[in-house]
Design a protein around this motif. Sequence first.
Motif, mmCIF file in Angstrom:
data_model
loop_
_atom_site.group_PDB
_atom_site.id
_atom_site.type_symbol
_atom_site.label_atom_id
_atom_site.label_comp_id
_atom_site.label_asym_id
_atom_site.label_seq_id
_atom_site.Cartn_x
_atom_site.Cartn_y
_atom_site.Cartn_z
ATOM 1 N N THR A 43 0.854 -1.183 0.000
ATOM 2 C CA THR A 43 0.000 0.000 0.000
ATOM 3 C C THR A 43 0.894 1.237 0.000
ATOM 4 O O THR A 43 2.118 1.144 0.130
ATOM 5 C CB THR A 43 -0.905 0.049 1.245
ATOM 6 O OG1 THR A 43 -0.090 0.221 2.398
ATOM 7 C CG2 THR A 43 -1.724 -1.237 1.385
ATOM 8 N N ALA A 44 0.291 2.409 -0.149
ATOM 9 C CA ALA A 44 1.057 3.657 -0.130
ATOM 10 C C ALA A 44 1.712 3.883 1.219
ATOM 11 O O ALA A 44 2.753 4.535 1.309
ATOM 12 C CB ALA A 44 0.151 4.842 -0.476
ATOM 13 N N SER A 45 1.125 3.326 2.277
ATOM 14 C CA SER A 45 1.678 3.476 3.621
ATOM 15 C C SER A 45 1.708 2.118 4.303
ATOM 16 O O SER A 45 0.821 1.788 5.099
ATOM 17 C CB SER A 45 0.849 4.465 4.441
ATOM 18 O OG SER A 45 0.853 5.752 3.853
ATOM 19 N N PRO A 46 2.699 1.276 4.004
ATOM 20 C CA PRO A 46 2.780 -0.043 4.638
ATOM 21 C C PRO A 46 2.912 0.094 6.154
ATOM 22 O O PRO A 46 3.393 1.103 6.660
ATOM 23 C CB PRO A 46 4.046 -0.649 4.026
ATOM 24 C CG PRO A 46 4.303 0.139 2.779
ATOM 25 C CD PRO A 46 3.803 1.504 3.052
ATOM 26 N N ARG A 54 9.750 -0.552 6.201
ATOM 27 C CA ARG A 54 11.128 -0.095 6.349
ATOM 28 C C ARG A 54 11.699 0.384 5.022
ATOM 29 O O ARG A 54 12.428 1.371 4.954
ATOM 30 C CB ARG A 54 12.003 -1.215 6.920
ATOM 31 C CG ARG A 54 11.610 -1.676 8.324
ATOM 32 C CD ARG A 54 11.646 -0.526 9.325
ATOM 33 N NE ARG A 54 12.990 -0.023 9.520
ATOM 34 C CZ ARG A 54 13.284 1.158 10.057
ATOM 35 N NH1 ARG A 54 12.302 1.969 10.440
ATOM 36 N NH2 ARG A 54 14.537 1.545 10.219
ATOM 37 N N LEU A 55 11.368 -0.335 3.937
ATOM 38 C CA LEU A 55 11.833 0.089 2.614
ATOM 39 C C LEU A 55 11.279 1.472 2.258
ATOM 40 O O LEU A 55 11.976 2.308 1.684
ATOM 41 C CB LEU A 55 11.440 -0.933 1.552
ATOM 42 C CG LEU A 55 12.203 -2.257 1.570
ATOM 43 C CD1 LEU A 55 11.592 -3.241 0.569
ATOM 44 C CD2 LEU A 55 13.682 -2.024 1.248
ATOM 45 N N LYS A 56 10.007 1.716 2.598
ATOM 46 C CA LYS A 56 9.428 3.024 2.331
ATOM 47 C C LYS A 56 10.119 4.111 3.152
ATOM 48 O O LYS A 56 10.361 5.220 2.669
ATOM 49 C CB LYS A 56 7.932 3.039 2.617
ATOM 50 C CG LYS A 56 7.265 4.382 2.289
ATOM 51 C CD LYS A 56 5.789 4.376 2.565
ATOM 52 C CE LYS A 56 5.161 5.699 2.130
ATOM 53 N NZ LYS A 56 5.773 6.852 2.808
ATOM 54 N N ALA A 57 10.456 3.785 4.410
ATOM 55 C CA ALA A 57 11.142 4.763 5.253
ATOM 56 C C ALA A 57 12.495 5.146 4.653
ATOM 57 O O ALA A 57 12.890 6.319 4.639
ATOM 58 C CB ALA A 57 11.318 4.209 6.660
ATOM 59 N N LEU A 61 13.792 8.841 3.191
ATOM 60 C CA LEU A 61 15.022 9.505 3.588
ATOM 61 C C LEU A 61 15.852 9.895 2.375
ATOM 62 O O LEU A 61 16.427 10.985 2.313
ATOM 63 C CB LEU A 61 15.841 8.586 4.507
ATOM 64 C CG LEU A 61 15.225 8.268 5.875
ATOM 65 C CD1 LEU A 61 16.126 7.319 6.645
ATOM 66 C CD2 LEU A 61 14.988 9.547 6.663
ATOM 67 N N LEU A 62 15.925 9.000 1.399
ATOM 68 C CA LEU A 62 16.680 9.314 0.181
ATOM 69 C C LEU A 62 16.068 10.484 -0.562
ATOM 70 O O LEU A 62 16.774 11.306 -1.139
ATOM 71 C CB LEU A 62 16.741 8.081 -0.725
ATOM 72 C CG LEU A 62 17.584 6.915 -0.213
ATOM 73 C CD1 LEU A 62 17.459 5.716 -1.142
ATOM 74 C CD2 LEU A 62 19.048 7.327 -0.085
ATOM 75 N N ALA A 63 14.743 10.577 -0.521
ATOM 76 C CA ALA A 63 14.073 11.680 -1.217
ATOM 77 C C ALA A 63 14.453 13.026 -0.612
ATOM 78 O O ALA A 63 14.598 14.021 -1.316
ATOM 79 C CB ALA A 63 12.557 11.491 -1.169
ATOM 80 N N THR A 64 14.639 13.071 0.718
ATOM 81 C CA THR A 64 15.015 14.338 1.347
ATOM 82 C C THR A 64 16.447 14.715 1.030
ATOM 83 O O THR A 64 16.830 15.869 1.166
ATOM 84 C CB THR A 64 14.854 14.256 2.872
ATOM 85 O OG1 THR A 64 15.760 13.275 3.397
ATOM 86 C CG2 THR A 64 13.428 13.921 3.262
ATOM 87 N N GLN A 65 17.270 13.747 0.601
ATOM 88 C CA GLN A 65 18.665 14.029 0.264
ATOM 89 C C GLN A 65 18.855 14.291 -1.216
ATOM 90 O O GLN A 65 19.962 14.593 -1.645
ATOM 91 C CB GLN A 65 19.548 12.839 0.660
ATOM 92 C CG GLN A 65 19.519 12.514 2.138
ATOM 93 C CD GLN A 65 20.361 11.292 2.430
ATOM 94 O OE1 GLN A 65 21.554 11.274 2.189
ATOM 95 N NE2 GLN A 65 19.723 10.253 2.934
ATOM 96 N N ASN A 66 17.833 14.168 -1.994
ATOM 97 C CA ASN A 66 17.961 14.311 -3.441
ATOM 98 C C ASN A 66 18.609 15.642 -3.801
ATOM 99 O O ASN A 66 18.129 16.695 -3.431
ATOM 100 C CB ASN A 66 16.575 14.227 -4.103
ATOM 101 C CG ASN A 66 16.679 14.245 -5.619
ATOM 102 O OD1 ASN A 66 17.653 13.749 -6.174
ATOM 103 N ND2 ASN A 66 15.690 14.829 -6.269
#
Length: 262
Positions: A43-46, A54-57, A61-66
């Motif tokens: 789902t969009a929010s597992p 955990r993969l979504k988390a 985090l990677l998105a904030t470092q883009n």
Amino acid sequence: MVDNVTTPVDAGKVLAFKDIGGILFALNLIADAAGTDVMGLVTASPAANTLLGRLKAIADLLATQNGYVDGLEALQATGNASLSQIAGYLDTVEVLLAAPTPAGEAYIGRVGGDVLTAPGNTPVVTTTAYASGNVVGSLLTFTNAARAAAGSGLIQAASVLSKSAQTAALDLLIFSANPSASTFTDKAAVTINAADTDKLVGVIHLTDWSALGTASIAQAVAAGLPFKLAAGTALYGVLVARAAMTLASTSDLTPSLRIIPG
């Protein structure tokens, strides 16, 4: 219903399948010893702490470092305002980026080249004849001789541009600080007070004159005179005639230094 069954499975037990294109695929649940779903629903929010959660988390985090890992220059462009977004994710790199430039020469790289031009003020001179040993004009200030206060460098070349044709030798006395205990008077004999002698860096001999039509220029292109300033970024100088000379106007001379910064 009991959690465990023995094979063969009793008739009447319900098994879960998914029909995809007429083919039944078994639905499998990965659970831990407590019976909790480990994988999580797609789902969009597992659910938190599931593998998908955990993969979504991590993805969040990677998105904030883009742009900050592959383009750290973006941090400088925003005044390091985005450092809080990567805190803890690049170990101590964000600490280095957030730290101020150490005290001293505050520049990065060698932007603008390796030579500084330090123009001197145009001295007020007279149009009557100077004798050898006379001060020509008054005390000169060569601004921006060093990149940082109390900096150092090497005077590689010095020049004096004259609006009139000149051939008489000049000496250029260089001081690392204002020789304030001395008085340098136009057309008077040069005298350095004992309190200023330790400020004297050296003397540049300007004997190579080149005619430029009605103008002329004297230069010393391999002066090789090192200096260390006591404070500020300016050098000081005094022109001294070493032969008789007559200038054409009160603003006849324009001195300049070329400096390799230390």
